[in-house]
Enzyme design. Structure first.
Site, PDB file in Angstrom:
ATOM      1  N   LYS A 280      11.281  17.147  -4.601  1.00 56.70           N
ATOM      2  CA  LYS A 280      10.311  16.467  -5.456  1.00 56.70           C
ATOM      3  C   LYS A 280      10.540  14.967  -5.424  1.00 56.70           C
ATOM      4  CE  LYS A 280       9.178  16.072 -10.286  1.00 56.70           C
ATOM      5  NZ  LYS A 280       9.587  16.361 -11.617  1.00 56.70           N
TER       6      LYS A 280
ATOM      7  N   LYS B 246      15.743  15.981  -6.519  1.00 57.74           N
ATOM      8  CA  LYS B 246      14.737  15.289  -7.308  1.00 57.74           C
ATOM      9  C   LYS B 246      15.046  13.798  -7.307  1.00 57.74           C
ATOM     10  CE  LYS B 246      12.716  14.967 -11.890  1.00 57.74           C
ATOM     11  NZ  LYS B 246      12.571  15.582 -13.213  1.00 57.74           N
TER      12      LYS B 246
HETATM   13  C1  PBG Z   1      11.220  16.109 -16.151  1.00 56.78           C
HETATM   14  C2  PBG Z   1      10.116  16.217 -15.186  1.00 56.78           C
HETATM   15  C3  PBG Z   1       9.349  15.175 -14.667  1.00 56.78           C
HETATM   16  C4  PBG Z   1       8.417  15.750 -13.817  1.00 56.78           C
HETATM   17  C5  PBG Z   1       8.620  17.111 -13.833  1.00 56.78           C
HETATM   18  N1  PBG Z   1       9.698  17.384 -14.670  1.00 56.78           N
HETATM   19  C6  PBG Z   1       9.361  13.739 -14.976  1.00 56.78           C
HETATM   20  C7  PBG Z   1      10.522  12.907 -14.685  1.00 56.78           C
HETATM   21  O1  PBG Z   1      11.545  13.339 -14.196  1.00 56.78           O
HETATM   22  O2  PBG Z   1      10.405  11.741 -15.000  1.00 56.78           O
HETATM   23  C8  PBG Z   1       7.387  14.986 -13.034  1.00 56.78           C
HETATM   24  C9  PBG Z   1       6.242  15.763 -12.533  1.00 56.78           C
HETATM   25  C10 PBG Z   1       5.102  14.950 -12.071  1.00 56.78           C
HETATM   26  O3  PBG Z   1       5.161  13.716 -11.931  1.00 56.78           O
HETATM   27  O4  PBG Z   1       4.067  15.567 -11.822  1.00 56.78           O
HETATM   28  N2  PBG Z   1      11.149  17.033 -17.156  1.00 56.78           N
END
Ligand code: PBG
Length: 329
Positions: A250, A197
């Site tokens: 992601k 991520k």
């Molecule tokens: C954190 C989380 C995020 C997303 C999914 N889980 C945000 C982040 O890490 O800032 C982002 C998903 C998206 O942008 O669609 N709980």
């Protein structure tokens, strides 16, 4: 005259639609899609998210009804994000027995025995600082966070989740969650780790949707540097060693090279998350009539499969399901 032995006729296999269908390498299927949904505690009906046209926060009842409708379209899986009424430093509503996600799981499960229910396991929506881990002296502390994440995952399993997906990016959380699930008798609950991520600006609209923007600093001390590809391999291997059943890349679009590299390196299912900013870009351009939304979205979905993703988490899921139905007719 051209010497025919000097070139190959690639166009032969592209001549007609049926021929192209016959040799197509990758297809998007309804079975691959996971729809991310936002459930807000105490909300009546729905509340639209302005930066994500077509996406809304749902109250419990509206969520239940929407999922019934989407199941009829062929949706097989959702991932739930919670917006709690109260936030506190310990993110206690993340692991409360009657927290918003826990109640949503129970409500959905009662009517959809077969739906694959995934949950996002993280603290950022549940504490006022909007950080994914516990904060001490302005730092996000790793090890004390693990217990809270494990409690959150267990509470989701207790409510009936099939898959827990930790997105916090603390080290060791997969091991902590796996151990806690097993200790509570949830050895069948699947861990889908957001192993790879990135600290991405493509999450912008999500932070409005989930009310989870960090109130100080950023997430770069735990989410990955977009410049790094090899590091993705290390993250993925660690999470698999710790017991992850599946891993996620992601965001999706700008990181397809990472998905492709991982596809070669690991044999577990790979998910990719087509995140909020990617969705909003398409919606904005389509809203201006600058791109053909349906064609662009289907091209993106197909490309995720080509890159090596098995599952696609996407806000476009309801549209894709409708389009796939139309194509089948
Ligand atoms: C954190 C989380 C995020 C997303 C999914 N889980 C945000 C982040 O890490 O800032 C982002 C998903 C998206 O942008 O669609 N709980």
């Amino acid at each position: 005259m051209t010497d025919m032995s000097q070139f190959r006729r690639h166009r032969r296999l592209r001549r007609t639609p049926f021929l192209r269908d016959l040799v197509r390498e990758h297809r998007v299927h309804a079975d691959d899609l996971v729809y991310p949904m936002f459930v807000e505690e105490g909300l009546q009906g729905t509340s639209p998210i302005s930066s994500m046209p077509g996406i809304a926060r749902y109250g419990l009842d509206a969520l239940r009804r929407e999922i019934v409708a989407l199941s009829e379209l062929g949706l097989k899986s959702v991932i739930l994000f919670g917006i709690p009424r109260e936030k506190d430093e310990l993110s206690s509503s993340a692991y409360h027995e009657h927290g918003v996600v826990q109640e949503a799981i129970r409500a959905i499960r009662a009517e959809n025995p077969d739906l694959v229910i995934m949950t996002d396991v993280c603290l950022c929506e549940y504490n006022p600082l909007g950080q994914c881990g516990l904060v001490r002296d302005g730092k996000i502390v790793n090890d004390p966070t693990l217990e809270l994440l494990a409690k959150t995952a267990v509470s989701h399993a207790q409510a009936g989740a099939d898959i827990v997906a930790p997105s916090d990016m603390m080290d060791g959380r997969v091991a902590a969650i796996r151990q806690a699930l097993d200790a509570h008798g949830y050895e069948d609950v699947i861990v889908l780790s957001y192993a790879v991520k990135y600290a991405s600006s493509f999450y912008g609209p999500f932070r409005e949707a989930a009310d989870s923007a960090p109130q100080f600093g950023d997430r770069k001390s735990y989410q990955m540097d977009p410049a790094n590809g090899r590091e993705a391999m290390r993250e993925a291997r660690s999470d698999l060693e710790e017991g992850a059943d599946m891993i996620m890349v992601k965001p999706a679009l700008a990181y397809m090279d990472v998905t492709a590299r991982l596809r070669e390196a690991v044999d577990v299912p790979i998910a990719t998350y087509n995140v909020s900013g990617e969705y909003s870009m398409v919606k904005a351009a389509a809203g201006h009539g600058w791109i053909d939304e349906r064609a662009v979205v289907m091209e993106m979905m197909t490309s995720f499969k080509r890159a090596g993703a098995d599952l696609i988490l996407t806000y476009h899921a309801p549209d894709v399901l409708r389009w796939l139905r139309e194509e089948a007719r």
